[in-house]
Design a protein around this motif. Structure first.
Motif, short mmCIF file in Angstrom:
data_model
loop_
_atom_site.label_atom_id
_atom_site.label_comp_id
_atom_site.label_asym_id
_atom_site.label_seq_id
_atom_site.Cartn_x
_atom_site.Cartn_y
_atom_site.Cartn_z
N GLU A 16 -8.26 7.88 15.41
CA GLU A 16 -7.29 7.01 16.06
C GLU A 16 -6.02 6.93 15.21
OE1 GLU A 16 -7.73 5.95 18.96
OE2 GLU A 16 -9.89 6.14 19.26
N GLN A 17 -4.87 6.91 15.88
CA GLN A 17 -3.59 6.88 15.17
C GLN A 17 -2.77 5.67 15.59
OE1 GLN A 17 -1.42 10.54 14.94
NE2 GLN A 17 -3.25 11.81 14.93
N ARG A 18 -3.18 4.52 15.10
CA ARG A 18 -2.44 3.28 15.34
C ARG A 18 -2.76 2.29 14.23
NH1 ARG A 18 -6.37 3.61 19.44
NH2 ARG A 18 -8.05 2.08 19.24
N LEU A 19 -1.90 1.29 14.07
CA LEU A 19 -2.05 0.32 12.98
C LEU A 19 -2.98 -0.84 13.34
CD1 LEU A 19 1.43 -0.18 11.27
CD2 LEU A 19 -0.74 0.41 10.19
N PRO A 43 0.82 -1.22 0.00
CA PRO A 43 0.00 0.00 0.00
C PRO A 43 0.85 1.26 0.00
CG PRO A 43 -0.09 -1.08 2.14
CD PRO A 43 0.61 -2.03 1.22
N ASP A 44 0.49 2.20 -0.85
CA ASP A 44 1.14 3.50 -0.87
C ASP A 44 0.61 4.39 0.26
OD1 ASP A 44 2.55 3.18 -3.53
OD2 ASP A 44 0.46 2.89 -4.13
N LEU A 45 -0.68 4.25 0.53
CA LEU A 45 -1.36 5.13 1.47
C LEU A 45 -2.28 4.30 2.36
CD1 LEU A 45 -2.23 8.00 2.44
CD2 LEU A 45 -3.94 7.97 0.60
N VAL A 46 -2.17 4.53 3.69
CA VAL A 46 -3.06 3.89 4.65
C VAL A 46 -3.90 4.99 5.30
CG1 VAL A 46 -3.23 2.49 6.74
CG2 VAL A 46 -1.38 2.06 5.11
N ILE A 47 -5.22 4.84 5.23
CA ILE A 47 -6.15 5.82 5.79
C ILE A 47 -6.87 5.17 6.97
CG2 ILE A 47 -8.19 7.26 5.35
CD1 ILE A 47 -7.43 7.21 2.38
N ARG A 48 -7.04 5.93 8.06
CA ARG A 48 -7.84 5.44 9.19
C ARG A 48 -8.83 6.51 9.61
NH1 ARG A 48 -6.21 1.69 14.28
NH2 ARG A 48 -8.27 1.70 15.26
N ALA A 50 5.47 -0.95 5.68
CA ALA A 50 6.76 -0.47 6.17
C ALA A 50 7.12 0.90 5.60
CB ALA A 50 7.85 -1.48 5.85
N HIS A 51 6.76 1.16 4.35
CA HIS A 51 7.09 2.43 3.71
C HIS A 51 5.84 3.18 3.24
CE1 HIS A 51 11.29 1.46 3.95
NE2 HIS A 51 11.14 0.36 3.23
N SER A 52 4.69 2.82 3.80
CA SER A 52 3.45 3.49 3.42
C SER A 52 3.37 4.88 4.05
CB SER A 52 2.24 2.68 3.88
OG SER A 52 2.24 1.39 3.30
N GLU A 53 2.57 5.73 3.44
CA GLU A 53 2.20 7.01 4.03
C GLU A 53 0.89 6.81 4.80
OE1 GLU A 53 4.03 9.82 3.82
OE2 GLU A 53 5.53 8.71 2.67
N PHE A 54 0.70 7.59 5.89
CA PHE A 54 -0.49 7.45 6.72
C PHE A 54 -1.28 8.75 6.75
CE2 PHE A 54 2.37 4.17 8.03
CZ PHE A 54 1.56 3.09 8.35
N TYR A 55 -2.58 8.61 6.81
CA TYR A 55 -3.47 9.77 6.84
C TYR A 55 -4.64 9.45 7.76
CZ TYR A 55 -6.01 13.85 5.01
OH TYR A 55 -6.67 15.05 4.88
N PHE A 56 -4.88 10.32 8.75
CA PHE A 56 -5.90 10.08 9.76
C PHE A 56 -7.02 11.11 9.64
CE2 PHE A 56 -3.49 6.81 11.68
CZ PHE A 56 -2.17 7.20 11.62
N VAL A 57 -8.23 10.61 9.59
CA VAL A 57 -9.41 11.45 9.43
C VAL A 57 -10.21 11.43 10.72
CG1 VAL A 57 -11.48 11.86 8.02
CG2 VAL A 57 -9.47 10.77 6.99
#
Length: 260
Positions: free
Chosen positions: A213-216, A204-209, A225-232
Motif C-alpha cells: 500500500e502506498q499511502r500515509l 523521521p528520515d525514512l518511512v517504511i510501509r 514532510a521531508h521524509s523519504e518513503f519506501y514500500f515493501v
C-alpha cells in the motif's frame, strides 16, 4: 518513492545475500525510522486462520524483530504505527479486543529490552483504560533509558495530533494572558513541532510501509514532510531482514533535498 517486489528465499543463498547486504550498509544510517505495519489481516486470511488475531500476533512478533534489526544497525529512534483513531472507531469489536491485548503484550515485552526507551504517542483518553495504563506504565518505567527510542503510535491520528498541539499552544498562551493577535503573530512551524506527541525528537528520515500500500493513513503527517518513503510488497508478518536492509541501502543512495 520505491516499490519493491518480494522474492522468496531463506536458504544458504539468502543467508549469503544478507551477509553481503550487511557489508554494503552505509556508514551513516537513518536516525529515525517510522514503520507502518500493514497486511496482518490479509496474512491471516491467506493462511486460512479463522481470526485476524493470528495475523496481528504474528505482526507484533515481527515488529519486535524489526526493532532489533534497527538497534543492531545503530538507528536511534523507531516509530511503530500500531493502532489509529480510525481503527478504534471502525474495527470489529472482537478484533479490536484481541488487538488491544496484543499491543499491551508487545509494549510490556519491549519495555524489558535492555535500555530501550518506550514511549506512547497518541490520545490515551481514547483508549480502553487497561491499555492506557500499560502504555503509561512502560513510558514511565523506561523514561530514563538511553538506548533505542521506540514510539508506539496507539490511538494515534496525525490530524488529531496537530489539533492537540495547537490547542496546547493556545492554552499556554492564554495562561500567560496574551492576546489573540500576539498568538497569531508568534505562531511558527517550530512551535507547533515542539507541541506534537513527538516533541523534542528528530523527524523521521525514512518511512517504511508493508503490504504494497502506498499511502500515509494519517501517520506522522507533520513530521514526515521531508521524509523519504519506501514500500515493501511483503505483508507485515512476512517482512524479512533483507527487505529492511534494501530499504536502508535505497535510502542511503537518495539525494535528500528537504524541499529545496
Amino acid at each position: 518513492m520505491a516499490r519493491v517486489w518480494r522474492n522468496e528465499g531463506r536458504g544458504p543463498l539468502y543467508r549469503l545475500y544478507i551477509q553481503r547486504l550487511r557489508r554494503q550498509m552505509p556508514a551513516t544510517v537513518p536516525h529515525h525510522v517510522a514503520m507502518m505495519i500493514d497486511g496482518n489481516r490479509r496474512w491471516a486470511r491467506q493462511l486460512g486462520f479463522d481470526s485476524a488475531a493470528h495475523g496481528h500476533r504474528a505482526g507484533a512478533a515481527k515488529m519486535h524483530e524489526f526493532l532489533r534489526w534497527c538497534d543492531d544497525l545503530g538507528i536511534k529512534v523507531v516509530s511503530l504505527y500500531l493502532l489509529s483513531n480510525d481503527n478504534l472507531r471502525k474495527r470489529d469489536s472482537r478484533e479490536l479486543e484481541d488487538l488491544i491485548e496484543i499491543i499491551a503484550e508487545l509494549a510490556r515485552e519491549l519495555s524489558h529490552e535492555p535500555d530501550w526507551r518506550v514511549q506512547h504517542v497518541g490520545r490515551a483518553d481514547d483508549l480502553p483504560p487497561a491499555l492506557a495504563e500499560v502504555l503509561r506504565e512502560v513510558t514511565d518505567r523506561t523514561r530514563s533509558h538511553t538506548g533505542l527510542h521506540v514510539n508506539l503510535a496507539v490511538g494515534y491520528g496525525g490530524r488529531s495530533e496537530i489539533v492537540d498541539a495547537v490547542r496546547s499552544i493556545i492554552a499556554k498562551h492564554d495562561q500567560r494572558g496574551g492576546s489573540l493577535e500576539e498568538l497569531a503573530a508568534s505562531l511558527t512551524p517550530e512551535q507547533i513541532g515542539e507541541h506534537l506527541y513527538t516533541g523534542g525528537q528528530a523527524d523521521p528520515d525514512l518511512v517504511i510501509r508493508t503490504s504494497g500500500e502506498q499511502r500515509l493513513s494519517d501517520f506522522l503527517l507533520w513530521q514526515s514532510a521531508h521524509s523519504e518513503f519506501y514500500f515493501v510488497e511483503a505483508l507485515g508478518p512476512d517482512l524479512r531482514e533483507v527487505d529492511f536492509l534494501r530499504a536502508i541501502r535505497d535510502f542511503s543512495a537518495r539525494d535528500r533535498r528537504f524541499g529545496q
